[in-house]
Scaffold this motif. Structure first.
Motif, PDB file in Angstrom:
ATOM      1  N   ASP A 146       0.824  -1.211   0.000  1.00 14.99           N
ATOM      2  CA  ASP A 146       0.000   0.000   0.000  1.00 14.99           C
ATOM      3  C   ASP A 146       0.858   1.262   0.000  1.00 14.99           C
ATOM      4  O   ASP A 146       0.492   2.276  -0.591  1.00 14.99           O
ATOM      5  N   ARG A 147       1.991   1.204   0.680  1.00 13.08           N
ATOM      6  CA  ARG A 147       2.857   2.376   0.808  1.00 13.08           C
ATOM      7  C   ARG A 147       3.809   2.543  -0.370  1.00 13.08           C
ATOM      8  O   ARG A 147       4.140   3.658  -0.737  1.00 13.08           O
ATOM      9  N   ILE A 148       4.281   1.432  -0.902  1.00 16.08           N
ATOM     10  CA  ILE A 148       5.180   1.452  -2.061  1.00 16.08           C
ATOM     11  C   ILE A 148       4.596   0.493  -3.086  1.00 16.08           C
ATOM     12  O   ILE A 148       4.703  -0.716  -2.948  1.00 16.08           O
ATOM     13  N   GLU A 149       3.972   1.046  -4.104  1.00 16.85           N
ATOM     14  CA  GLU A 149       3.260   0.220  -5.076  1.00 16.85           C
ATOM     15  C   GLU A 149       4.206  -0.331  -6.134  1.00 16.85           C
ATOM     16  O   GLU A 149       4.330   0.219  -7.225  1.00 16.85           O
ATOM     17  N   ILE A 150       4.872  -1.415  -5.773  1.00 14.25           N
ATOM     18  CA  ILE A 150       5.689  -2.134  -6.744  1.00 14.25           C
ATOM     19  C   ILE A 150       5.265  -3.596  -6.721  1.00 14.25           C
ATOM     20  O   ILE A 150       4.869  -4.132  -5.688  1.00 14.25           O
ATOM     21  N   ARG A 151       5.343  -4.194  -7.862  1.00 11.13           N
ATOM     22  CA  ARG A 151       4.808  -5.542  -8.077  1.00 11.13           C
ATOM     23  C   ARG A 151       5.355  -6.574  -7.092  1.00 11.13           C
ATOM     24  O   ARG A 151       4.629  -7.428  -6.609  1.00 11.13           O
ATOM     25  N   CYS A 152       6.650  -6.489  -6.774  1.00 17.92           N
ATOM     26  CA  CYS A 152       7.246  -7.515  -5.911  1.00 17.92           C
ATOM     27  C   CYS A 152       6.707  -7.460  -4.485  1.00 17.92           C
ATOM     28  O   CYS A 152       6.892  -8.409  -3.729  1.00 17.92           O
ATOM     29  N   PHE A 165      14.891  -7.555  -7.014  1.00 17.83           N
ATOM     30  CA  PHE A 165      14.360  -6.384  -7.713  1.00 17.83           C
ATOM     31  C   PHE A 165      14.966  -5.096  -7.166  1.00 17.83           C
ATOM     32  O   PHE A 165      15.412  -4.233  -7.934  1.00 17.83           O
ATOM     33  N   LEU A 166      14.994  -4.945  -5.858  1.00 15.79           N
ATOM     34  CA  LEU A 166      15.472  -3.702  -5.257  1.00 15.79           C
ATOM     35  C   LEU A 166      16.949  -3.454  -5.523  1.00 15.79           C
ATOM     36  O   LEU A 166      17.365  -2.304  -5.683  1.00 15.79           O
ATOM     37  N   ARG A 167      17.733  -4.506  -5.602  1.00 16.22           N
ATOM     38  CA  ARG A 167      19.166  -4.338  -5.875  1.00 16.22           C
ATOM     39  C   ARG A 167      19.427  -3.874  -7.307  1.00 16.22           C
ATOM     40  O   ARG A 167      20.447  -3.251  -7.580  1.00 16.22           O
ATOM     41  N   LYS A 168      18.493  -4.152  -8.206  1.00 18.65           N
ATOM     42  CA  LYS A 168      18.644  -3.766  -9.618  1.00 18.65           C
ATOM     43  C   LYS A 168      17.926  -2.462  -9.951  1.00 18.65           C
ATOM     44  O   LYS A 168      18.062  -1.963 -11.064  1.00 18.65           O
ATOM     45  N   THR A 169      17.133  -1.932  -9.013  1.00 18.61           N
ATOM     46  CA  THR A 169      16.257  -0.807  -9.313  1.00 18.61           C
ATOM     47  C   THR A 169      16.462   0.311  -8.286  1.00 18.61           C
ATOM     48  O   THR A 169      15.820   0.321  -7.225  1.00 18.61           O
ATOM     49  N   PRO A 170      17.360   1.253  -8.588  1.00 24.67           N
ATOM     50  CA  PRO A 170      17.705   2.293  -7.614  1.00 24.67           C
ATOM     51  C   PRO A 170      16.519   3.128  -7.113  1.00 24.67           C
ATOM     52  O   PRO A 170      16.449   3.446  -5.927  1.00 24.67           O
ATOM     53  N   TRP A 171      15.568   3.462  -7.987  1.00 27.23           N
ATOM     54  CA  TRP A 171      14.444   4.293  -7.536  1.00 27.23           C
ATOM     55  C   TRP A 171      13.571   3.546  -6.517  1.00 27.23           C
ATOM     56  O   TRP A 171      13.068   4.136  -5.561  1.00 27.23           O
ATOM     57  N   ALA A 172      13.422   2.245  -6.701  1.00 27.58           N
ATOM     58  CA  ALA A 172      12.613   1.457  -5.767  1.00 27.58           C
ATOM     59  C   ALA A 172      13.356   1.282  -4.441  1.00 27.58           C
ATOM     60  O   ALA A 172      12.748   1.369  -3.370  1.00 27.58           O
TER      61      ALA A 172
END
Length: 74
Positions: free
Chosen positions: A33-39, A52-59
């Motif tokens: 709910d707070r961070i809307e990312i698929r994972c 995912f987070l290690r490959k995606t700096p904005w997330a």
């Protein structure tokens, strides 16, 4: 004596530690709910989220910012 980052709440914390803390605090639903990312929203797991987070700096930044905000609001 070395005090590189005494006021940095992320200093000494791994991404896995931060993610586990947030999942324990909010649960997967609350985190999604707070961070809307698929994972976080569909079949979440620590392992897939870390990948995912290690490959995606904005997330990763969103997760770190939520962690800091959560610590400040305790």
């Amino acid at each position: 004596m070395s005090q590189e980052q005494p006021n940095n709440p992320l200093h000494g914390k791994t991404l896995e530690m931060i993610l586990n803390y947030l999942v324990d605090y909010y649960g997967w639903d609350g985190l999604g709910d707070r961070i809307e990312i698929r994972c976080f929203m569909y079949d979440p797991s620590i392992k897939s989220s870390l990948t995912f987070l290690r490959k995606t700096p904005w997330a990763r930044k969103k997760v770190e910012d939520l962690y800091i905000a959560t610590l400040l609001n305790k």
